[in-house]
Design an enzyme around this catalytic site. Structure first.
Site, PDB file in Angstrom:
ATOM      1  N   CYS A 263       0.792  -1.237   0.000  1.00  0.00           N
ATOM      2  CA  CYS A 263       0.000   0.000   0.000  1.00  0.00           C
ATOM      3  C   CYS A 263       0.825   1.288   0.000  1.00  0.00           C
ATOM      4  O   CYS A 263       0.703   2.079  -0.934  1.00  0.00           O
ATOM      5  CB  CYS A 263      -0.945   0.004   1.192  1.00  0.00           C
ATOM      6  SG  CYS A 263      -2.215  -1.245   1.021  1.00  0.00           S
TER       7      CYS A 263
HETATM    8  P1  NAD Z   1      -4.319  -8.744  -3.597  1.00  0.00           P
HETATM    9  O1  NAD Z   1      -3.433  -8.591  -4.765  1.00  0.00           O
HETATM   10  O2  NAD Z   1      -3.841  -9.485  -2.370  1.00  0.00           O
HETATM   11  O3  NAD Z   1      -5.675  -9.448  -4.053  1.00  0.00           O
HETATM   12  C1  NAD Z   1      -6.387  -9.110  -5.192  1.00  0.00           C
HETATM   13  C2  NAD Z   1      -7.161 -10.346  -5.638  1.00  0.00           C
HETATM   14  O4  NAD Z   1      -8.040  -9.971  -6.688  1.00  0.00           O
HETATM   15  C3  NAD Z   1      -6.275 -11.462  -6.181  1.00  0.00           C
HETATM   16  O5  NAD Z   1      -6.569 -12.669  -5.499  1.00  0.00           O
HETATM   17  C4  NAD Z   1      -6.676 -11.556  -7.667  1.00  0.00           C
HETATM   18  O6  NAD Z   1      -6.579 -12.847  -8.183  1.00  0.00           O
HETATM   19  C5  NAD Z   1      -8.096 -11.047  -7.610  1.00  0.00           C
HETATM   20  N1  NAD Z   1      -8.652 -10.569  -8.881  1.00  0.00           N
HETATM   21  C6  NAD Z   1      -8.047  -9.809  -9.836  1.00  0.00           C
HETATM   22  N2  NAD Z   1      -8.924  -9.555 -10.844  1.00  0.00           N
HETATM   23  C7  NAD Z   1     -10.086 -10.135 -10.507  1.00  0.00           C
HETATM   24  C8  NAD Z   1     -11.369 -10.213 -11.121  1.00  0.00           C
HETATM   25  N3  NAD Z   1     -11.623  -9.623 -12.295  1.00  0.00           N
HETATM   26  N4  NAD Z   1     -12.330 -10.910 -10.501  1.00  0.00           N
HETATM   27  C9  NAD Z   1     -12.105 -11.527  -9.324  1.00  0.00           C
HETATM   28  N5  NAD Z   1     -10.929 -11.470  -8.687  1.00  0.00           N
HETATM   29  C10 NAD Z   1      -9.929 -10.788  -9.266  1.00  0.00           C
HETATM   30  O7  NAD Z   1      -4.773  -7.271  -3.196  1.00  0.00           O
HETATM   31  P2  NAD Z   1      -5.068  -6.694  -1.728  1.00  0.00           P
HETATM   32  O8  NAD Z   1      -3.813  -6.529  -0.964  1.00  0.00           O
HETATM   33  O9  NAD Z   1      -6.204  -7.435  -1.131  1.00  0.00           O
HETATM   34  O10 NAD Z   1      -5.552  -5.222  -2.124  1.00  0.00           O
HETATM   35  C11 NAD Z   1      -6.743  -4.994  -2.837  1.00  0.00           C
HETATM   36  C12 NAD Z   1      -7.011  -3.508  -2.859  1.00  0.00           C
HETATM   37  O11 NAD Z   1      -7.193  -3.016  -1.526  1.00  0.00           O
HETATM   38  C13 NAD Z   1      -5.889  -2.670  -3.462  1.00  0.00           C
HETATM   39  O12 NAD Z   1      -6.433  -1.567  -4.127  1.00  0.00           O
HETATM   40  C14 NAD Z   1      -5.113  -2.196  -2.228  1.00  0.00           C
HETATM   41  O13 NAD Z   1      -4.426  -0.995  -2.451  1.00  0.00           O
HETATM   42  C15 NAD Z   1      -6.243  -1.985  -1.231  1.00  0.00           C
HETATM   43  N6  NAD Z   1      -5.841  -2.138   0.166  1.00  0.00           N
HETATM   44  C16 NAD Z   1      -4.961  -3.113   0.541  1.00  0.00           C
HETATM   45  C17 NAD Z   1      -4.623  -3.246   1.896  1.00  0.00           C
HETATM   46  C18 NAD Z   1      -3.624  -4.293   2.328  1.00  0.00           C
HETATM   47  O14 NAD Z   1      -3.124  -4.192   3.463  1.00  0.00           O
HETATM   48  N7  NAD Z   1      -3.302  -5.294   1.528  1.00  0.00           N
HETATM   49  C19 NAD Z   1      -5.182  -2.389   2.854  1.00  0.00           C
HETATM   50  C20 NAD Z   1      -6.095  -1.432   2.428  1.00  0.00           C
HETATM   51  C21 NAD Z   1      -6.426  -1.307   1.083  1.00  0.00           C
END
Ligand code: NAD
Length: 424
Positions: A263
């Site tokens: 992030c």
């Molecule tokens: P991640 O990469 O761990 O997970 C994303 C998931 O989405 C993956 O499993 C991927 O296969 C799936 N995906 C991609 N395209 C898809 C589709 N069309 N349909 C269904 N699934 C699909 O990401 P994350 O860390 O969970 O982060 C997600 C969002 O949340 C980002 O924008 C991030 O900036 C935000 N965020 C993350 C955190 C954190 O600590 N990781 C905290 C707050 C906000």
């Protein structure tokens, strides 16, 4: 309520699993088959405290996983878009995944009434309104209002994500209209924290402003720490003294190797790139990034001075995850250190209690030890890069030279070693 979460990464899985545990009927969607299979078997595809137990309690009952996004939308009242929004080559955000998810949701919305789409992924201000809503409208043949839209930024911290989700400091509901916001507020009615309702782009900005502030705080104390080190002043005592002022909290005031993760780096770069695109040069944020990039170099300088050169030296790298209590290595400061060590022909032996598998993808060529003590065997130097608790009191007896550089002020047992801290 019937809920769908699109994407089962840290945010989507935690959101889905926690909402299921609270009694909602949840369908988690992902494009990766093995993640879906694992969730349906009650096994967590990510390491996150408490997640395994929640999945065991809810899998195949309140919580189901699928790759069939349309089915999930057809069988839910509200859906959360939780797909990744990584950096693109210029530091802006890559909207590929979110656009693709929005297209699929839009198609499903054509045959579904009273559904609200919630953007939880982090996106720059204006994205929900100017990009996601038009995609949903085009693919559904409906106008927004016929379906609801919210932007609900997520503030969970990896490692304690379940607890953060269940006990948030605040919930931000960015709403297209009152009806959309009411639907999301209804889902969150069991949460006891302030709920702030805003328009869509304000909610998007709150997320960027929050992460930018926290990253700034860390880079600030790192700068103070770098100055303190030259003066022989303990930066941690300075931080303690500062935080006795009620206006300055002690959180995010620990000098060291700096921030990484999925992030902060991408969000700071994303806001810089976005601000420049609208004609504003964000000088403070660029410096925050610069200070963070410098910390691994400073640590390597300290180590290089001790060894003369890294060439042929056995370097124990302890800590690969971007922070303790997670297996996430995205933008880990350890990776910058390892890359440079390899450039300078060091023999790297690495250890991390959770993040070895994720590191192997990036660095298949280095050695991996199964314990910290094994990594230390015959090492010329140890670099401690993640604040895992088990690094507090290590046994350094097996090292060739007992030189330890601590990037996180985690080492408590400093007896019989040549110890040096990064900023203290
Ligand atoms: P991640 O990469 O761990 O997970 C994303 C998931 O989405 C993956 O499993 C991927 O296969 C799936 N995906 C991609 N395209 C898809 C589709 N069309 N349909 C269904 N699934 C699909 O990401 P994350 O860390 O969970 O982060 C997600 C969002 O949340 C980002 O924008 C991030 O900036 C935000 N965020 C993350 C955190 C954190 O600590 N990781 C905290 C707050 C906000």
């Amino acid at each position: 309520m019937k809920v769908a979460t699109i994407g089962t990464g840290y945010v989507g899985l935690v959101t889905g699993a926690c909402l299921a545990d609270m009694g909602n009927e949840v369908i988690c969607v992902d494009i990766v088959d093995h993640k879906v299979e694992m969730i349906n078997q009650g096994r967590s595809p990510i390491y996150e405290e408490g997640m395994q137990e929640i999945l065991k309690r809810n899998a195949q009952k309140n919580l189901k996983a699928t790759t069939d996004l349309e089915m999930a939308i057809e069988n839910s009242d509200i859906s959360f878009i939780c797909v990744g929004t990584p950096s693109d080559r210029d530091g802006g955000i890559d909207l590929r995944y979110i656009k693709s998810a929005a297209r699929s949701i839009g198609k499903a919305l054509a045959s579904v009434d009273n559904h609200t789409v919630v953007v939880k992924s982090t996106v720059v201000p204006g994205t929900t309104e100017n990009i996601i809503i038009p995609i949903l409208e085009k693919n559904s043949g409906k106008h927004v209002g016929e379906f609801g839209v919210c932007m609900n930024p997520e503030f969970l911290k990896e490692g304690v994500a379940v607890d953060d989700f269940m006990n948030p400091d605040r919930i931000i509901i960015g709403q297209y209209d009152e009806n959309s916001g009411n639907k999301l507020a209804e889902l969150y009615k069991g949460f006891y924290c302030p709920i702030l309702r805003t328009d869509l782009k304000t909610a998007e900005m709150i997320k960027y402003a929050s992460n930018s502030f926290l990253a700034t705080k860390v880079s600030f104390i790192n700068e103070i720490g770098n100055i303190c080190k030259r003066l022989g002043i303990d930066a941690y005592t300075v931080a303690e003294g500062m935080s006795l002022d009620y206006r300055i909290s002690p959180n995010f005031l620990k000098a060291g190797l700096g921030w990484g993760g999925s992030c902060f780096p991408k969000d700071i770069k994303g806001l810089i790139s976005y601000a420049k695109g609208i004609g504003y040069n964000p000088e403070l944020l660029q410096t925050v990034l610069k200070v963070n990039r410098k910390q691994p170099e400073i640590l390597l300088d300290i180590a290089r001075k001790k060894l003369g050169s890294f060439d042929g030296k056995r370097v124990a790298v302890l800590g690969l995850a971007f922070k303790a209590d997670t297996d996430d290595t995205r933008e880990s400061q350890s990776f910058h250190v390892i890359r440079q060590l390899l450039n300078e022909k060091a023999e790297v032996v690495a250890y991390d209690p959770k993040a070895e598998e994720n590191t192997k993808i990036e660095f298949p060529e280095i050695q991996y030890a199964s314990t910290a003590e094994d990594a230390l065997k015959e090492a010329d130097i140890a670099l401690i890069l993640t604040e895992w608790e088990e690094f507090q009191n290590l046994n350094y007896e097996g090292m060739k030279n007992r030189i330890v550089i601590d990037g996180r002020d985690i080492v408590k047992n400093r007896e019989g070693i040549e110890y040096e801290g990064l900023c203290w």
